[in-house]
Scaffold this motif. Structure first.
Motif, PDB file in Angstrom:
ATOM      1  N   UNK A   3       0.835  -1.206   0.000  1.00  0.00           N
ATOM      2  CA  UNK A   3       0.000   0.000   0.000  1.00  0.00           C
ATOM      3  C   UNK A   3       0.871   1.259   0.000  1.00  0.00           C
ATOM      4  N   UNK A   4       1.946   1.226   0.773  1.00  0.00           N
ATOM      5  CA  UNK A   4       2.865   2.355   0.829  1.00  0.00           C
ATOM      6  C   UNK A   4       3.531   2.557  -0.527  1.00  0.00           C
ATOM      7  N   UNK A   5       3.959   1.477  -1.149  1.00  0.00           N
ATOM      8  CA  UNK A   5       4.586   1.565  -2.468  1.00  0.00           C
ATOM      9  C   UNK A   5       3.601   2.142  -3.480  1.00  0.00           C
ATOM     10  N   UNK A   6       2.359   1.699  -3.404  1.00  0.00           N
ATOM     11  CA  UNK A   6       1.330   2.211  -4.321  1.00  0.00           C
ATOM     12  C   UNK A   6       1.131   3.721  -4.116  1.00  0.00           C
ATOM     13  N   UNK A   7       1.135   4.163  -2.857  1.00  0.00           N
ATOM     14  CA  UNK A   7       0.975   5.595  -2.569  1.00  0.00           C
ATOM     15  C   UNK A   7       2.159   6.391  -3.103  1.00  0.00           C
ATOM     16  N   UNK A   8       3.348   5.836  -2.951  1.00  0.00           N
ATOM     17  CA  UNK A   8       4.538   6.511  -3.468  1.00  0.00           C
ATOM     18  C   UNK A   8       4.458   6.631  -4.988  1.00  0.00           C
ATOM     19  N   UNK A   9       4.029   5.582  -5.652  1.00  0.00           N
ATOM     20  CA  UNK A   9       3.897   5.622  -7.112  1.00  0.00           C
ATOM     21  C   UNK A   9       2.854   6.654  -7.538  1.00  0.00           C
ATOM     22  N   UNK A  10       1.740   6.723  -6.805  1.00  0.00           N
ATOM     23  CA  UNK A  10       0.716   7.728  -7.136  1.00  0.00           C
ATOM     24  C   UNK A  10       1.280   9.130  -6.956  1.00  0.00           C
ATOM     25  N   UNK A  11       2.017   9.346  -5.872  1.00  0.00           N
ATOM     26  CA  UNK A  11       2.599  10.663  -5.620  1.00  0.00           C
ATOM     27  C   UNK A  11       3.600  11.032  -6.716  1.00  0.00           C
ATOM     28  N   UNK A  12       4.410  10.064  -7.120  1.00  0.00           N
ATOM     29  CA  UNK A  12       5.376  10.319  -8.198  1.00  0.00           C
ATOM     30  C   UNK A  12       4.664  10.619  -9.512  1.00  0.00           C
TER      31      UNK A  12
END
Length: 135
Positions: A3-12
């Protein structure tokens, strides 16, 4: 963790989109500037005069920061180039925004372009010199 990785990808992705929008704005401004040069009015517009008056209030350091951010440098890179902290850069940018009546860096840069402080014909200048890929 996923979930954290997904959030980071969305932010990027959002950051990339914002950069693309800013790049398009700069390209549009260049095209407008080229068109205005070809059909140049010898007297500056009221908008240009107002931008010049507002930018005349800036300190030398605030002008340096405005030029560096107009070249695509991050606050971190500007701080490193000028030998000041990133927080100090943010404080200077806040002062620039207040003095020129801008709500963000793009508006401040546009005013800098209109006043002649910032040149959009200049290539990107990585103010920090060599930076590591992690920055």
């Amino acid at each position: 963790m996923a979930e954290v990785v997904a959030k980071v990808h969305r932010a990027l992705d959002e950051a990339q989109l914002a950069l693309e929008v800013q790049e398009q704005l700069i390209e549009d401004l260049r095209a407008d500037a080229d068109g205005q040069r070809q059909a140049a009015d010898p007297s500056p517009s009221e908008e240009t005069l107002a931008a010049r008056e507002a930018l005349a209030l800036l300190t030398v350091r605030e002008r340096q920061i405005l030029v560096l951010i107009s070249q695509g440098n991050s606050n971190r890179r500007v701080a490193k180039a000028l030998g000041i902290s990133e927080k100090t850069v943010k404080n200077h940018l806040s002062a620039v925004f207040m003095k020129v009546g801008a709500s963000d860096r793009t508006q401040a840069v546009v005013m800098g372009i209109r006043s002649g402080i910032v040149s959009i014909g200049e290539p990107f200048n990585d103010a920090s010199g060599s930076m590591s890929a992690s920055e």
